[in-house]
Write a protein that holds these residues in place. Structure first.
Motif, mmCIF file in Angstrom:
data_model
loop_
_atom_site.group_PDB
_atom_site.id
_atom_site.type_symbol
_atom_site.label_atom_id
_atom_site.label_comp_id
_atom_site.label_asym_id
_atom_site.label_seq_id
_atom_site.Cartn_x
_atom_site.Cartn_y
_atom_site.Cartn_z
ATOM 1 N N UNK A 188 20.097 15.439 -8.615
ATOM 2 C CA UNK A 188 18.899 14.837 -9.176
ATOM 3 C C UNK A 188 18.283 13.890 -8.154
ATOM 4 N N UNK A 189 16.988 14.003 -7.968
ATOM 5 C CA UNK A 189 16.264 13.171 -7.018
ATOM 6 C C UNK A 189 15.243 12.330 -7.770
ATOM 7 N N UNK A 190 15.127 11.090 -7.387
ATOM 8 C CA UNK A 190 14.124 10.198 -7.984
ATOM 9 C C UNK A 190 13.333 9.500 -6.899
ATOM 10 N N UNK A 191 12.040 9.330 -7.149
ATOM 11 C CA UNK A 191 11.180 8.502 -6.323
ATOM 12 C C UNK A 191 10.711 7.352 -7.205
ATOM 13 N N UNK A 192 10.996 6.132 -6.792
ATOM 14 C CA UNK A 192 10.661 4.973 -7.603
ATOM 15 C C UNK A 192 9.733 4.055 -6.818
ATOM 16 N N UNK A 193 8.514 3.891 -7.349
ATOM 17 C CA UNK A 193 7.529 3.025 -6.710
ATOM 18 C C UNK A 193 7.632 1.606 -7.248
ATOM 19 N N UNK A 194 7.198 0.664 -6.427
ATOM 20 C CA UNK A 194 7.107 -0.736 -6.847
ATOM 21 C C UNK A 194 6.038 -1.418 -6.013
ATOM 22 N N UNK A 195 5.588 -2.587 -6.498
ATOM 23 C CA UNK A 195 4.653 -3.386 -5.717
ATOM 24 C C UNK A 195 3.227 -3.387 -6.208
ATOM 25 N N UNK A 196 2.918 -2.608 -7.235
ATOM 26 C CA UNK A 196 1.565 -2.616 -7.759
ATOM 27 C C UNK A 196 1.268 -3.904 -8.493
ATOM 28 N N UNK A 197 0.010 -4.067 -8.879
ATOM 29 C CA UNK A 197 -0.373 -5.267 -9.618
ATOM 30 C C UNK A 197 -1.855 -5.495 -9.597
ATOM 31 N N UNK A 198 -2.240 -6.696 -9.979
ATOM 32 C CA UNK A 198 -3.644 -7.103 -10.039
ATOM 33 C C UNK A 198 -3.940 -8.030 -8.866
ATOM 34 N N UNK A 199 -5.014 -7.748 -8.159
ATOM 35 C CA UNK A 199 -5.388 -8.561 -7.011
ATOM 36 C C UNK A 199 -6.904 -8.651 -6.951
ATOM 37 N N UNK A 200 -7.401 -9.733 -6.385
ATOM 38 C CA UNK A 200 -8.848 -9.877 -6.223
ATOM 39 C C UNK A 200 -9.328 -9.076 -5.012
ATOM 40 N N UNK A 201 -10.591 -8.717 -5.052
ATOM 41 C CA UNK A 201 -11.190 -8.014 -3.916
ATOM 42 C C UNK A 201 -10.982 -8.821 -2.634
ATOM 43 N N UNK A 202 -10.636 -8.105 -1.570
ATOM 44 C CA UNK A 202 -10.339 -8.755 -0.305
ATOM 45 C C UNK A 202 -8.875 -9.087 -0.122
ATOM 46 N N UNK A 203 -8.092 -8.965 -1.190
ATOM 47 C CA UNK A 203 -6.686 -9.287 -1.131
ATOM 48 C C UNK A 203 -5.835 -8.149 -0.598
ATOM 49 N N UNK A 204 -4.523 -8.354 -0.664
ATOM 50 C CA UNK A 204 -3.573 -7.397 -0.114
ATOM 51 C C UNK A 204 -2.439 -7.120 -1.098
#
Length: 122
Positions: free
Chosen positions: A1-17
């Motif tokens: 079984x293989x899994x790909x797990x993403x993280x790091x998303x969220x809410x940011x203002x324009x111009x942000x990172x």
């Protein structure tokens, strides 16, 4: 079984990172290309960036100069550094990988993560 797990998303203002991460786990023999795609509401999923096992990269025109894809082969992890974010970057971001499993080292299969939401406010 293989899994790909993403993280790091969220809410940011324009111009942000933001920095997204995607770790592949399970019975993996080798990983070829890895990449990031995104899908905004009411739109088709589109390519954002890809990276080969030796580090060759490809970017969508809309993110060139703002986003950087990288990977750590020792950790089976791909990253997406996103700078100068715009409201039009708002989407669910999906990790993708072409890989071979230990059970079948001769077949290259494609896998997707579950997605992580990125929202850029104006």
């Amino acid at each position: 079984q293989v899994q790909l797990v993403e993280s790091g998303g969220g809410l940011v203002q324009a111009g942000g990172s933001l920095r997204l991460s995607c770790a592949a786990s399970g019975s993996i023999f080798s990983i070829n290309a890895m990449g990031w795609y995104r899908q905004a509401p009411g739109k088709q999923r589109e390519l954002v960036a890809t990276i080969t096992s030796v580090g060759s990269t490809n970017y969508a025109d809309s993110v060139k100069g703002r986003f950087t894809i990288s990977r750590d082969n020792s950790k089976n992890t791909v990253y997406l550094e996103m700078n100068s974010l715009k409201p039009e970057d708002t989407a669910v971001y999906y990790c993708n990988a072409d890989l071979k499993t230990r059970a079948n080292r001769w077949a290259l299969n494609n896998y997707w993560g579950q997605g992580t939401q990125v929202t850029v406010s104006s």
